[in-house]
Design a protein around this motif. Structure first.
Motif: not given
Ligand SMILES: Cc1cc2nc3c(=O)[nH]c(=O)nc-3n(C[C@H](O)[C@H](O)[C@H](O)COP(=O)(O)OP(=O)(O)OC[C@H]3O[C@@H](n4cnc5c(N)ncnc54)[C@H](O)[C@@H]3O)c2cc1C
Length: 402
Positions: A9-14, A32-35, A46-48, A122-126, A288-290, A301-308
């Protein structure tokens, strides 16, 4: 029963940790591999999390009770602080939670680590090497990893997206820069569980009271070019604050909220971007996810919720469908219509944030009638917030067409 046993899994966000947790629940070993080396990188503000997101997070055991502040209604006001619309949450759904982004990231990663899902920093996919029976990832530090499938949860500027389709559309700038801060000013009469959207004469401001005192606020400025967070922060925050103060000078409570904010407390988030619908969500053993697949405007206000939600649905498909190609295709069918509908809804909200004074005045005049007639919370948010995933239901090859 699928033959997939392991996933990168590439990316340690949500999306990344949630997908890894859901895969683990499906019997698939995921790493999970996070850059970034530092878990706090770039996650300010903040986010909702909406009820549908809370439900999807709950399916993988992520509980936000301790870190989120419940929001039960949204109140629209004009530049004079007069209310012209109130939207309550759905009576039979939990309230949305507003949380610090860094807290949400921490909680999902901690949950993953507690259940033994490895998160490697510390692992960035290239690059990737694809074979008929597996895929291997190449990282910037020269290391490699191999698995049955590779999941791109690497955000709106996804590398995996371009590895799947080199012609994939890039994110689009909405024309708005994002800012947020804490103010020590308490807005008189503001309810503890409401989020306020103030449409002033020259600027939009969102705010909510913080438990223990003070107010969190966010705002936007129109700006010709997009800036990364880093580029936006190259301009001293005192300068951004000067522009923002000027924009809200005649507005209540914007004027007081910005007076109560120190210049160095402003967080510049950079250009707000959306991802237009992309033609390909998967190819071969990559998917792809998220935000990498579907990033609606932050206004939704749905980005994180849709990602989950997507992470959970992908895991169900890989659990139940016989081969990788079918699993990825059904996953896309289950998700695409919904995420594109949310994105279209959010695009309209963005338009409201950058309206001119005439359009703002018209909106404040028409909204009271609209909220009494067609703008009902059920109609506006019901389809979005009421969405629930039945983890135990078996996914079939036709599930996406139901
Ligand atoms: C200003 C702002 C406000 C927001 N408000 C809301 C809100 O209120 N409610 C809501 O639900 N959403 C909100 N969002 C959106 C929400 O933050 C995203 O939809 C959510 O974070 C998506 O999660 P993700 O894991 O897909 O991506 P991200 O959270 O972006 O995580 C991606 C991860 O992948 C890593 N990565 C990137 N490239 C590589 C690589 N090559 N190799 C390894 N790792 C890599 C990154 O470092 C990062 O940790 C907001 C966004 C912004 C910018």
């Amino acid at each position: 029963m699928n033959a997939v046993r392991t996933a990168i899994v590439i990316g340690g966000g949500i999306a990344g940790p949630v997908t890894a947790l859901a895969l683990r629940k499906s019997g698939i070993e995921a790493t999970v591999y996070e850059a970034y080396r530092d878990t706090a990188d770039g996650v300010g503000g903040t986010l909702m999390v909406a009820p549908n997101g809370l439900d999807a997070l709950g399916l993988v055991g992520v509980d936000l009770t301790g870190i989120g502040q419940p929001i039960r209604s949204m109140v629209m006001t004009d530049g004079g602080g007069r209310r012209f619309g109130t939207f309550s949450g759905l009576a039979d759904a939990p309230p949305s939670l507003v949380t610090w982004r860094a807290d949400l990231y921490r909680v999902v990663r901690e949950r993953a680590e507690a259940l033994g899902v490895p998160v490697v920093y510390g692992r960035r996919l290239v690059g990737v090497e694809e074979a008929a029976d597996g895929v291997s990832a190449r990282f910037a530090d020269g290391t490699e990893a191999a698995a049955d499938v590779l999941v791109g949860a690497d955000g709106i500027r996804s590398t995996v997206r371009t590895l799947i389709d080199s012609a994939a559309p890039a994110p689009q700038y909405t024309g708005l820069l994002g800012f947020g801060a804490y103010s020590k000013y308490d807005v008189p009469g503001a309810a503890a569980d409401a989020m306020y959207f103030a449409f002033g004469k020259r600027a939009f401001l969102g705010y909510w009271p913080v438990p223990g005192g003070g107010t969190a606020w966010f705002s936007n400025l129109t700006h010709a070019e997009s800036l990364t967070a880093q580029e936006a922060r190259a301009t001293p925050s005192a300068e951004w604050m000067r522009v923002l103060r000027e924009k809200v000078a005649g507005d209540v409570p914007g004027r007081d909220l910005l007076r109560g904010t120190g210049d160095d407390e402003l967080l510049s988030i950079g250009g707000m971007e959306i991802l237009p619908p992309i033609p390909r969500w998967h190819r071969g053993r990559m998917v792809l996810v998220g935000d990498s697949a579907h990033a609606p405007s932050p206004s939704s206000g749905q980005g994180a919720s849709l990602a989950a939600e997507s992470g959970v649905q992908l895991a169900r498909c890989l659990r139940d469908l016989p081969d990788v190609g079918t699993a990825f295709a059904v996953y896309e069918q289950l998700r695409r219509e919904r995420v594109e509908k949310v994105a279209a809804y959010a695009a309209k909200t963005n338009g409201q944030k950058s309206m001119g004074p005439l359009a703002t005045t018209l909106m404040t005049l028409l909204m009271p009638l609209a909220t009494r007639t067609f703008m009902k919370p059920e109609k506006m948010f019901g389809w979005m917030h009421r969405h629930r995933i039945d983890w135990d239901q078996t996914v079939s090859a036709t599930s996406g067409h139901e």
